[in-house]
Design a protein around this motif. Structure first.
Motif, PDB file in Angstrom:
ATOM      1  N   ASP A 215       0.799  -1.681   0.054  1.00 26.42           N
ATOM      2  CA  ASP A 215      -0.274   0.020   0.132  1.00 26.42           C
ATOM      3  C   ASP A 215       0.695   1.230  -0.015  1.00 26.42           C
ATOM      4  O   ASP A 215       0.515   2.023  -0.324  1.00 26.42           O
ATOM      5  N   GLN A 216       1.995   1.067   0.107  1.00 21.43           N
ATOM      6  CA  GLN A 216       3.070   1.906   0.544  1.00 21.43           C
ATOM      7  C   GLN A 216       3.872   2.572  -0.698  1.00 21.43           C
ATOM      8  O   GLN A 216       4.754   3.087  -0.833  1.00 21.43           O
ATOM      9  N   GLY A 217       3.526   1.264  -1.854  1.00 21.82           N
ATOM     10  CA  GLY A 217       4.166   1.494  -3.678  1.00 21.82           C
ATOM     11  C   GLY A 217       5.422   0.150  -3.778  1.00 21.82           C
ATOM     12  O   GLY A 217       5.593   0.358  -4.923  1.00 21.82           O
ATOM     13  N   LEU A 218       5.418  -0.040  -2.530  1.00 19.27           N
ATOM     14  CA  LEU A 218       6.079  -1.295  -2.447  1.00 19.27           C
ATOM     15  C   LEU A 218       5.525  -2.327  -3.891  1.00 19.27           C
ATOM     16  O   LEU A 218       3.717  -2.697  -3.627  1.00 19.27           O
ATOM     17  N   ASP A 219       6.050  -3.575  -4.896  1.00 15.22           N
ATOM     18  CA  ASP A 219       4.688  -4.868  -5.061  1.00 15.22           C
ATOM     19  C   ASP A 219       5.286  -5.770  -4.172  1.00 15.22           C
ATOM     20  O   ASP A 219       5.744  -5.576  -2.921  1.00 15.22           O
ATOM     21  N   THR A 220       4.770  -7.210  -4.837  1.00 15.87           N
ATOM     22  CA  THR A 220       4.853  -8.120  -3.310  1.00 15.87           C
ATOM     23  C   THR A 220       6.155  -8.920  -3.294  1.00 15.87           C
ATOM     24  O   THR A 220       6.727  -9.376  -2.705  1.00 15.87           O
ATOM     25  N   VAL A 221       7.233  -8.713  -4.969  1.00 20.68           N
ATOM     26  CA  VAL A 221       8.780  -8.895  -4.643  1.00 20.68           C
ATOM     27  C   VAL A 221       8.913  -8.525  -3.553  1.00 20.68           C
ATOM     28  O   VAL A 221      10.122  -8.698  -2.667  1.00 20.68           O
ATOM     29  N   ASP A 222       9.208  -7.069  -3.737  1.00 20.29           N
ATOM     30  CA  ASP A 222      10.001  -6.180  -3.310  1.00 20.29           C
ATOM     31  C   ASP A 222       9.272  -6.071  -1.754  1.00 20.29           C
ATOM     32  O   ASP A 222      10.205  -6.506  -0.808  1.00 20.29           O
ATOM     33  N   ALA A 223       8.034  -6.590  -1.511  1.00 14.64           N
ATOM     34  CA  ALA A 223       8.243  -6.103  -0.504  1.00 14.64           C
ATOM     35  C   ALA A 223       8.324  -7.449   0.489  1.00 14.64           C
ATOM     36  O   ALA A 223       8.159  -7.660   1.913  1.00 14.64           O
ATOM     37  N   ASN A 224       8.748  -8.340   0.112  1.00 17.51           N
ATOM     38  CA  ASN A 224       8.538  -9.786   0.565  1.00 17.51           C
ATOM     39  C   ASN A 224       9.972  -9.693   1.069  1.00 17.51           C
ATOM     40  O   ASN A 224      10.853  -9.750   2.416  1.00 17.51           O
ATOM     41  N   ILE A 225      10.694  -9.015   0.648  1.00 15.81           N
ATOM     42  CA  ILE A 225      12.253  -8.852   0.457  1.00 15.81           C
ATOM     43  C   ILE A 225      12.388  -7.674   1.633  1.00 15.81           C
ATOM     44  O   ILE A 225      13.240  -8.081   2.261  1.00 15.81           O
ATOM     45  N   LYS A 226      11.636  -6.717   1.369  1.00 17.50           N
ATOM     46  CA  LYS A 226      12.794  -6.141   2.480  1.00 17.50           C
ATOM     47  C   LYS A 226      12.533  -6.094   3.695  1.00 17.50           C
ATOM     48  O   LYS A 226      12.319  -6.487   4.526  1.00 17.50           O
ATOM     49  N   LEU A 227      10.950  -7.055   4.382  1.00 17.96           N
ATOM     50  CA  LEU A 227      10.597  -8.006   5.474  1.00 17.96           C
ATOM     51  C   LEU A 227      11.865  -8.860   5.567  1.00 17.96           C
ATOM     52  O   LEU A 227      11.652  -9.882   6.477  1.00 17.96           O
ATOM     53  N   GLY A 228      12.818  -9.025   4.716  1.00 16.70           N
ATOM     54  CA  GLY A 228      13.745 -10.262   4.584  1.00 16.70           C
ATOM     55  C   GLY A 228      13.861 -11.386   4.282  1.00 16.70           C
ATOM     56  O   GLY A 228      14.584 -12.494   4.691  1.00 16.70           O
ATOM     57  N   HIS A 229      12.666 -11.696   4.085  1.00 21.29           N
ATOM     58  CA  HIS A 229      12.456 -13.361   3.127  1.00 21.29           C
ATOM     59  C   HIS A 229      12.502 -12.986   1.853  1.00 21.29           C
ATOM     60  O   HIS A 229      13.257 -12.030   0.909  1.00 21.29           O
ATOM     61  N   LEU A 230      12.296 -13.833   0.726  1.00 19.28           N
ATOM     62  CA  LEU A 230      12.492 -13.962  -0.486  1.00 19.28           C
ATOM     63  C   LEU A 230      11.277 -13.927  -0.834  1.00 19.28           C
ATOM     64  O   LEU A 230      10.294 -13.840  -0.681  1.00 19.28           O
ATOM     65  N   ALA A 231      12.146 -13.574  -2.571  1.00 16.51           N
ATOM     66  CA  ALA A 231       9.947 -13.829  -3.663  1.00 16.51           C
ATOM     67  C   ALA A 231       9.235 -14.800  -3.149  1.00 16.51           C
ATOM     68  O   ALA A 231       8.009 -14.539  -2.699  1.00 16.51           O
ATOM     69  N   ASP A 232       9.630 -16.256  -3.158  1.00 19.34           N
ATOM     70  CA  ASP A 232       8.675 -17.505  -2.515  1.00 19.34           C
ATOM     71  C   ASP A 232       9.849 -18.597  -2.039  1.00 19.34           C
ATOM     72  O   ASP A 232      10.677 -18.629  -2.383  1.00 19.34           O
ATOM     73  N   GLU A 233       9.061 -18.609  -1.200  1.00 18.98           N
ATOM     74  CA  GLU A 233       9.558 -19.514  -0.482  1.00 18.98           C
ATOM     75  C   GLU A 233       8.610 -20.888   0.482  1.00 18.98           C
ATOM     76  O   GLU A 233       9.213 -21.668   0.500  1.00 18.98           O
ATOM     77  N   ARG A 234       7.986 -20.889  -0.634  1.00 20.12           N
ATOM     78  CA  ARG A 234       7.482 -22.505  -0.354  1.00 20.12           C
ATOM     79  C   ARG A 234       7.937 -23.534  -1.307  1.00 20.12           C
ATOM     80  O   ARG A 234       8.887 -23.727  -1.749  1.00 20.12           O
ATOM     81  N   GLN A 235       7.984 -24.692  -0.616  1.00 26.64           N
ATOM     82  CA  GLN A 235       8.126 -26.197  -1.291  1.00 26.64           C
ATOM     83  C   GLN A 235       7.194 -26.806  -0.936  1.00 26.64           C
ATOM     84  O   GLN A 235       6.289 -26.467  -0.825  1.00 26.64           O
ATOM     85  N   TYR A 236       7.803 -27.442  -2.219  1.00 30.88           N
ATOM     86  CA  TYR A 236       6.763 -28.740  -2.573  1.00 30.88           C
ATOM     87  C   TYR A 236       6.816 -30.245  -2.279  1.00 30.88           C
ATOM     88  O   TYR A 236       6.318 -31.160  -2.955  1.00 30.88           O
ATOM     89  N   ASP A 237       7.873 -30.313  -1.194  1.00 28.44           N
ATOM     90  CA  ASP A 237       8.471 -32.251  -0.671  1.00 28.44           C
ATOM     91  C   ASP A 237       6.925 -32.896  -0.206  1.00 28.44           C
ATOM     92  O   ASP A 237       6.902 -33.897  -0.515  1.00 28.44           O
ATOM     93  N   ILE A 238       6.385 -32.038   0.004  1.00 30.73           N
ATOM     94  CA  ILE A 238       5.109 -32.336   1.259  1.00 30.73           C
ATOM     95  C   ILE A 238       4.115 -33.327  -0.040  1.00 30.73           C
ATOM     96  O   ILE A 238       3.707 -34.295  -0.544  1.00 30.73           O
TER      97      ILE A 238
END
Length: 202
Positions: free
Chosen positions: A111-134
């Motif tokens: 809501d402050q202007g970042l997209d979903t990728v940059d918002a995750n990165i700003k919070l210290g995460h990867l753009a997508d941290e999902r795993q599919y082993d299960i």
């Protein structure tokens, strides 16, 4: 330690999309409650329609229009019901794996202007941290021989293939585009390689 799952209980669930059998799995990787929603006989079958759906509380439960998750869930169940057999695996990995709290914080950054990728990165995460082993273990447990994956995400196809799942085809699942999800879907298409039909930005 090799990952393992156990199919603890199966129960009949009638829905607006027809009748399914819900399988509850325990696993050795996390303490989350992953489930499979199964329509018809899938054991030993080829080209089974499969949706691997990561939990989205805001979209799936509350009907949030910020994303396409709830609509995709509904569309996938309808597609599986129409096909007469298939599997929807519901993985408890909220917010592309970062959890509900961080996802909501990411919403505020968007809501402050970042997209979903940059918002995750700003919070210290990867753009997508999902795993599919299960998910792969569940498909093996259900004895599905090969699948048609209901997705727009090529990474999901790649990851499942690496895990030994035979993906013979992709079934597109595109939700309606509107003002509340337009930027979200544009970011998926442009920065995460999702195969989406986006309107021209003229």
């Amino acid at each position: 330690m090799k990952a393992s799952i156990e199919d603890k209980v199966q129960t009949r669930i009638p829905t607006k999309h027809g009748e399914f059998i819900l399988h509850y799995y325990s696993n050795s990787l996390d303490k989350k409650e992953h489930v499979a929603f199964v329509k018809g006989e899938v054991a030993g079958k080829e080209d089974v329609p499969v949706r691997i759906h990561s939990e989205c509380f805001t979209g799936d439960v509350l009907g949030s229009r910020r994303c396409d998750c709830g609509e995709q869930l509904d569309m996938a169940l309808d597609l599986i019901n129409t096909a007469g057999c298939g599997v929807l695996i519901y993985l408890r990995q909220e917010g592309r794996g970062i959890g509900l709290l961080k996802k909501l914080q990411a919403y505020n950054l968007q809501d402050q202007g970042l997209d979903t990728v940059d918002a995750n990165i700003k919070l210290g995460h990867l753009a997508d941290e999902r795993q599919y082993d299960i998910a792969a273990l569940i498909l093996n447990s259900l004895q599905v021989r090969s699948i048609e994956l209901i997705t727009n995400n090529p990474l999901k196809i790649d990851e499942l293939t690496k895990l030994g799942i035979k993906v013979n085809n992709r079934i597109a699942i595109e939700a309606r585009i509107h003002q509340d999800n337009l930027e979200y879907l544009k970011t998926k298409a442009e920065r995460m390689r999702h195969m989406l039909s986006m309107p021209d930005s003229k």
